[in-house]
Design a protein around this motif. Sequence first.
Motif, PDB file in Angstrom:
ATOM      1  N   THR A  24       1.122  -1.124  -0.054  1.00  0.00           N
ATOM      2  CA  THR A  24       0.242  -0.195   0.328  1.00  0.00           C
ATOM      3  C   THR A  24       0.467   1.359  -0.094  1.00  0.00           C
ATOM      4  OG1 THR A  24       0.208  -0.359   2.234  1.00  0.00           O
ATOM      5  CG2 THR A  24      -1.811  -1.063   1.202  1.00  0.00           C
ATOM      6  N   CYS A  25       0.446   2.213  -0.485  1.00  0.00           N
ATOM      7  CA  CYS A  25       1.081   4.000  -0.496  1.00  0.00           C
ATOM      8  C   CYS A  25       1.518   4.236   0.738  1.00  0.00           C
ATOM      9  CB  CYS A  25      -0.051   4.546  -1.385  1.00  0.00           C
ATOM     10  SG  CYS A  25       0.778   6.172  -1.636  1.00  0.00           S
ATOM     11  N   ALA A  26       2.930   5.196   0.543  1.00  0.00           N
ATOM     12  CA  ALA A  26       2.814   5.078   2.967  1.00  0.00           C
ATOM     13  C   ALA A  26       2.190   6.546   2.672  1.00  0.00           C
ATOM     14  CB  ALA A  26       3.897   5.577   2.673  1.00  0.00           C
ATOM     15  N   GLY A  27       1.977   7.240   1.122  1.00  0.00           N
ATOM     16  CA  GLY A  27       0.978   8.596   2.015  1.00  0.00           C
ATOM     17  C   GLY A  27      -0.563   8.261   2.218  1.00  0.00           C
ATOM     18  N   CYS A  28      -1.535   7.153   1.050  1.00  0.00           N
ATOM     19  CA  CYS A  28      -3.177   7.253   1.265  1.00  0.00           C
ATOM     20  C   CYS A  28      -3.148   6.052   1.750  1.00  0.00           C
ATOM     21  CB  CYS A  28      -3.400   8.329   0.038  1.00  0.00           C
ATOM     22  SG  CYS A  28      -2.968   6.576  -1.015  1.00  0.00           S
ATOM     23  N   GLY A  29      -2.823   4.793   1.672  1.00  0.00           N
ATOM     24  CA  GLY A  29      -2.935   3.864   2.239  1.00  0.00           C
ATOM     25  C   GLY A  29      -3.614   3.351   0.816  1.00  0.00           C
ATOM     26  N   ILE A  39       4.761   4.452  -3.090  1.00  0.00           N
ATOM     27  CA  ILE A  39       3.907   5.713  -2.599  1.00  0.00           C
ATOM     28  C   ILE A  39       3.118   5.822  -4.303  1.00  0.00           C
ATOM     29  CG2 ILE A  39       5.783   7.078  -3.301  1.00  0.00           C
ATOM     30  CD1 ILE A  39       4.720   9.652  -2.179  1.00  0.00           C
ATOM     31  N   CYS A  40       1.784   6.253  -4.727  1.00  0.00           N
ATOM     32  CA  CYS A  40       1.140   6.226  -5.577  1.00  0.00           C
ATOM     33  C   CYS A  40       2.072   7.683  -6.424  1.00  0.00           C
ATOM     34  CB  CYS A  40      -0.391   6.007  -4.934  1.00  0.00           C
ATOM     35  SG  CYS A  40      -0.873   7.434  -4.234  1.00  0.00           S
ATOM     36  N   LEU A  41       1.573   7.455  -7.216  1.00  0.00           N
ATOM     37  CA  LEU A  41       1.001   8.101  -8.091  1.00  0.00           C
ATOM     38  C   LEU A  41       1.137   9.449  -7.753  1.00  0.00           C
ATOM     39  CD1 LEU A  41       3.446   9.525 -10.931  1.00  0.00           C
ATOM     40  CD2 LEU A  41       0.726   9.114 -12.339  1.00  0.00           C
ATOM     41  N   ALA A  42      -0.666   9.453  -7.784  1.00  0.00           N
ATOM     42  CA  ALA A  42      -2.105  10.600  -7.305  1.00  0.00           C
ATOM     43  C   ALA A  42      -0.728  11.499  -6.051  1.00  0.00           C
ATOM     44  CB  ALA A  42      -2.721   9.771  -6.743  1.00  0.00           C
ATOM     45  N   CYS A  43      -0.317  11.062  -4.848  1.00  0.00           N
ATOM     46  CA  CYS A  43       0.099  11.439  -3.805  1.00  0.00           C
ATOM     47  C   CYS A  43       1.703  12.117  -4.297  1.00  0.00           C
ATOM     48  CB  CYS A  43       0.604  10.277  -2.540  1.00  0.00           C
ATOM     49  SG  CYS A  43      -0.868   9.508  -1.651  1.00  0.00           S
ATOM     50  N   LEU A  44       2.409  11.184  -5.154  1.00  0.00           N
ATOM     51  CA  LEU A  44       3.805  12.384  -5.519  1.00  0.00           C
ATOM     52  C   LEU A  44       3.383  13.689  -6.136  1.00  0.00           C
ATOM     53  CD1 LEU A  44       6.194   9.943  -7.771  1.00  0.00           C
ATOM     54  CD2 LEU A  44       6.439  10.799  -5.136  1.00  0.00           C
TER      55      LEU A  44
END
Length: 239
Positions: A24-29, A39-44
């Motif tokens: 899972t993404c460390a930013g949004c889960g 980390i997902c592209l959207a969070c980046l």
Amino acid sequence: MIYRLWQELKEGWADIIGLIYPHTCAGCGQNLVKGEQEICLACLLEIPQTNFHRDSQNLVWQLFRGRVSIAMAASYVYFDKGGKVQSILHSIKYKGNQNLARQLGMLYGHILKQDHALEEVDYFIPIPLHPLKLKQRGYNQSEVWGEGLASSTGIYLLNNNLYRTENTASQTRKSRIGRWENVKDIFALKRPEEIQGKNVVLLDDVVTTGSTLESAAQCLLDSGASKVGILTLACAVKI
Ligand SMILES: [Zn+2]
């Protein structure tokens, strides 16, 4: 042929593992998709970048004005309490996510290099953890972030010279003056000759009051560094 088959088997296996233990993404889960790491592209795209390196008198530089002579200062992103950046930092600091620290270092390094923000820098020097803390955590998050920065900028990471002379008490409940008393003279260099006349940049995960960085910067200047700059992953400076 065999190699391709092996690759496909490996990828297939990774997909199955991904279904059982979703990465899972460390930013949004959210679950990560193929090609995304930590980390997902959207969070980046959404993390609030400061672009401080384009403004020589930015917030972090101003924080040190009148305290210690800083050649340049910048932070990658703004700290957001309860937001994505806080989750990312938590993952890096307490969940052992060294890959994420390295990845963010690499990305920031690319940006800084592209904008010629680190011209003539000789060394990156991460703020060292006290040996006891290093033993507990197993790694220094600022150093791992620095590995990423070093790999994309080509600047040498000098990680075994600056050290802490004592374990400082927790700083959270102290006043600014109290904090300064607490961190004064806590750093020293094993080989001061190595930084004589050098242009060095200190690395830390977050800047808040700046007292630890101030103390380390003063130590480097007193030991003969010609210029000291500061880079942090996040900026939590209150205006
Ligand atoms: Zn995300």
